[in-house]
Write a protein that holds these residues in place. Structure first.
Motif, mmCIF file in Angstrom:
data_model
loop_
_atom_site.group_PDB
_atom_site.id
_atom_site.type_symbol
_atom_site.label_atom_id
_atom_site.label_comp_id
_atom_site.label_asym_id
_atom_site.label_seq_id
_atom_site.Cartn_x
_atom_site.Cartn_y
_atom_site.Cartn_z
ATOM 1 N N UNK A 96 0.857 -1.094 -0.079
ATOM 2 C CA UNK A 96 0.253 -0.148 -0.001
ATOM 3 C C UNK A 96 1.006 1.193 0.122
ATOM 4 N N UNK A 97 0.270 2.384 -0.659
ATOM 5 C CA UNK A 97 0.978 3.676 -0.561
ATOM 6 C C UNK A 97 -0.008 4.638 0.059
ATOM 7 N N UNK A 98 0.481 5.422 0.875
ATOM 8 C CA UNK A 98 -0.517 6.527 1.530
ATOM 9 C C UNK A 98 -0.364 7.799 0.937
ATOM 10 N N UNK A 99 -1.572 8.325 0.586
ATOM 11 C CA UNK A 99 -1.538 9.776 0.207
ATOM 12 C C UNK A 99 -2.288 10.615 1.098
ATOM 13 N N UNK A 100 -1.768 11.956 1.031
ATOM 14 C CA UNK A 100 -2.563 12.867 1.769
ATOM 15 C C UNK A 100 -3.353 14.066 1.039
ATOM 16 N N UNK A 101 -4.160 14.545 1.679
ATOM 17 C CA UNK A 101 -4.890 15.695 0.660
ATOM 18 C C UNK A 101 -4.136 16.965 1.031
ATOM 19 N N UNK A 102 -3.685 17.594 0.277
ATOM 20 C CA UNK A 102 -3.100 18.999 0.437
ATOM 21 C C UNK A 102 -4.042 20.178 0.508
ATOM 22 N N UNK A 109 1.880 12.083 -2.350
ATOM 23 C CA UNK A 109 2.129 10.870 -1.488
ATOM 24 C C UNK A 109 2.764 11.605 -0.060
ATOM 25 N N UNK A 110 2.423 10.692 0.805
ATOM 26 C CA UNK A 110 2.728 11.539 2.327
ATOM 27 C C UNK A 110 4.239 11.249 2.288
ATOM 28 N N UNK A 111 4.740 12.333 2.875
ATOM 29 C CA UNK A 111 6.151 12.721 3.287
ATOM 30 C C UNK A 111 6.987 13.332 2.031
ATOM 31 N N UNK A 112 6.230 13.723 0.983
ATOM 32 C CA UNK A 112 6.733 14.451 -0.128
ATOM 33 C C UNK A 112 6.085 15.684 -0.175
ATOM 34 N N UNK A 115 5.405 20.103 -4.877
ATOM 35 C CA UNK A 115 6.106 20.310 -5.685
ATOM 36 C C UNK A 115 6.983 19.304 -6.314
ATOM 37 N N UNK A 116 6.968 18.684 -7.666
ATOM 38 C CA UNK A 116 7.931 17.599 -7.859
ATOM 39 C C UNK A 116 7.795 16.510 -6.921
ATOM 40 N N UNK A 117 6.716 16.243 -6.214
ATOM 41 C CA UNK A 117 6.442 14.951 -5.672
ATOM 42 C C UNK A 117 5.122 14.004 -6.460
ATOM 43 N N UNK A 118 4.935 12.945 -5.882
ATOM 44 C CA UNK A 118 4.224 11.848 -6.800
ATOM 45 C C UNK A 118 2.755 12.189 -6.058
#
Length: 133
Positions: A96-102, A109-112, A115-118
């Motif tokens: 699993x990969x975790x994503x957060x709503x900005x 993607x969590x922790x990124x 800009x230039x993130x996944x």
């Protein structure tokens, strides 16, 4: 509008037309951003993970909170590597990969950094592996 009509305009008429187009573009962009912000993820919702030039088909696997979700990659069958044709299967991979709503309403993607993130795109699946790398 034809070319002849446009050429017959005075500079003031052209500037007024540019302002109308600019206003429409700003309103359109605001509506698109609001639609993106209003998307509510559900378990089983198809999505696409955007890694720089590659895209991976995925599915929302669980909702952690209203601003955090977990997704799992869909298994794929490569039909043509250089033609970028893939069959997206319904089976999911284990990881699993975790994503957060900005704040801007987009999923990253969590922790990124945004800009230039996944990024994560909800409501559609696309699988593309860039063969030039």
């Amino acid at each position: 509008m034809t070319r002849e009509e446009w050429l017959s305009f005075t500079q003031e008429q052209k500037n007024a037309r540019y302002k109308l187009q600019s206003k429409w573009q700003e309103e359109h962009d605001a509506r698109v951003l609001q639609a993106i912000y209003n998307i509510v993820p559900k378990v089983g919702l198809p999505c696409t993970i955007c890694y720089w030039s590659d895209k991976r088909a995925a599915t929302v696997s669980r909702i952690i909170s209203d601003r955090k979700i977990a997704v799992r990659h869909n298994k794929t069958n490569c039909l043509d590597w250089y033609g970028s044709r893939y069959e997206i299967l319904s089976e999911l991979e284990e990881e699993e990969e975790i994503f957060t709503k900005r704040r801007n309403g987009r999923w990253c993607m969590e922790g990124q950094a945004f800009k230039d993130g996944v990024h994560l795109m909800l409501h559609y699946q696309r699988h593309y592996i860039d063969p030039s790398f």
